[in-house]
Design a protein around this motif. Sequence first.
Motif, mmCIF file in Angstrom:
data_model
loop_
_atom_site.group_PDB
_atom_site.id
_atom_site.type_symbol
_atom_site.label_atom_id
_atom_site.label_comp_id
_atom_site.label_asym_id
_atom_site.label_seq_id
_atom_site.Cartn_x
_atom_site.Cartn_y
_atom_site.Cartn_z
ATOM 1 N N GLY A 123 122.606 95.252 27.844
ATOM 2 C CA GLY A 123 123.023 94.021 28.531
ATOM 3 C C GLY A 123 123.077 92.862 27.536
ATOM 4 N N GLY A 125 123.563 88.703 26.641
ATOM 5 C CA GLY A 125 123.516 87.327 27.102
ATOM 6 C C GLY A 125 124.349 86.444 26.181
ATOM 7 N N SER A 142 130.304 92.198 36.794
ATOM 8 C CA SER A 142 131.379 91.585 36.003
ATOM 9 C C SER A 142 132.699 91.783 36.726
ATOM 10 C CB SER A 142 131.481 92.232 34.617
ATOM 11 O OG SER A 142 130.255 92.124 33.934
ATOM 12 N N ASP A 184 124.007 77.941 33.353
ATOM 13 C CA ASP A 184 122.730 78.593 33.652
ATOM 14 C C ASP A 184 122.326 78.197 35.069
ATOM 15 O OD1 ASP A 184 122.414 79.811 31.254
ATOM 16 O OD2 ASP A 184 121.010 78.340 30.426
ATOM 17 N N LYS A 191 114.965 79.998 34.705
ATOM 18 C CA LYS A 191 116.277 80.652 34.790
ATOM 19 C C LYS A 191 116.268 81.792 35.813
ATOM 20 C CE LYS A 191 119.915 82.313 31.814
ATOM 21 N NZ LYS A 191 120.573 81.981 30.574
ATOM 22 N N GLY A 212 130.906 87.785 33.653
ATOM 23 C CA GLY A 212 129.743 88.611 33.980
ATOM 24 C C GLY A 212 128.568 87.749 34.374
#
Length: 331
Positions: A123, A125, A142, A184, A191, A212
């Motif tokens: 994954g 970021g 996504s 964000d 977060k 995504g």
Amino acid sequence: MSLNSTQLKLVSLLADGCFHSGERLAQTLDMSRSAIWKHLKVIREVSGLVVDSVRGKGYRLADGLELLTPHGIGGQLSPASNRRLRDVVVHQEIDSTNSWLMAQAASGAPGGIACLAERQSGGRGRHGRQWISPFGSNIYLSLLWRFELAPTQLTGLSIACGVAVAQALAGIGVRGVALKWPNDVLWQRRKLAGLLLEVGGEAGGPSYVVAGVGINTRLSHTQAQGIDQPWVDLASIPGLQGPIRNRLAGQVLDRFVALMVQYGEYGLEPFLESWQQFDHFAGEQVQLNFGANRLSGKYLGIAPDGSIRLEEEGEIRTYNSGEVGICRPPE
Ligand code: BTN
């Protein structure tokens, strides 16, 4: 290492959170009880799922599990989104839903394909970070979309996508969702979700985007060890009840599809007011980090093109890259 198909079947059998005897599981999967025991050991080690084992009762997944299904997600889509989506693919495991769709796009796949996964082994970021993506918890989603626009005209999309995620969360009852530029998604300054948009295409158009989103629905402290910023999951937010993964994933997808269509026609303008509703940081002193460099200023919200406005020594400047740092929440 990933779960094999037998282990995935075993996880689905235990997903209801009830006890299942070893004998019954062995019968269902046509194998010995000791083979079941060995597979459960791998499941514990590889996925981090907590499998309770009680003599006389059998095995259960401690927290139960709501697995994603195209049907469960599809049930949340409006007729218009349903018509516009070509496919919703749910992988048990994949490196990254964004990478998978970027590869599909590069080989000519049409827009309107959504990809979700129960686990991401790689994954990704923003800013080259990894996105922690354990099995069966959280949402990794996504969407590939194609535009006639030039890639440079898609810069505001990340703002619009943040709005869509914040609205979907508010729609399932999460109060106090905030957006931190550019996209964000925070709850009480921690977060909750992050977005990664990747764009390709011809310099003058057409273009495509893979949008995504990762949403923390349930994350243990052990799983979250690699996260280098304050975080929160939906399981820790009071007031949310019942299964939410399919519902939330479907509602985010529905909003993503609608926003792609709207952005293609009108650009960022229709989303600016909604972004402001989730902007809780206006007037705060923030840092804008560019790798090793940083500057600080008073945050004044976003400009019509989606860039960030900062007041530095009495002057207002706008920036379209960097990462915003805000004060940490009290521990
Ligand atoms: C960030 O805030 O750093 C962005 C996180 C984006 C994570 C999502 S999970 C689904 C999709 N696939 C990925 O590899 N990344 C995005």
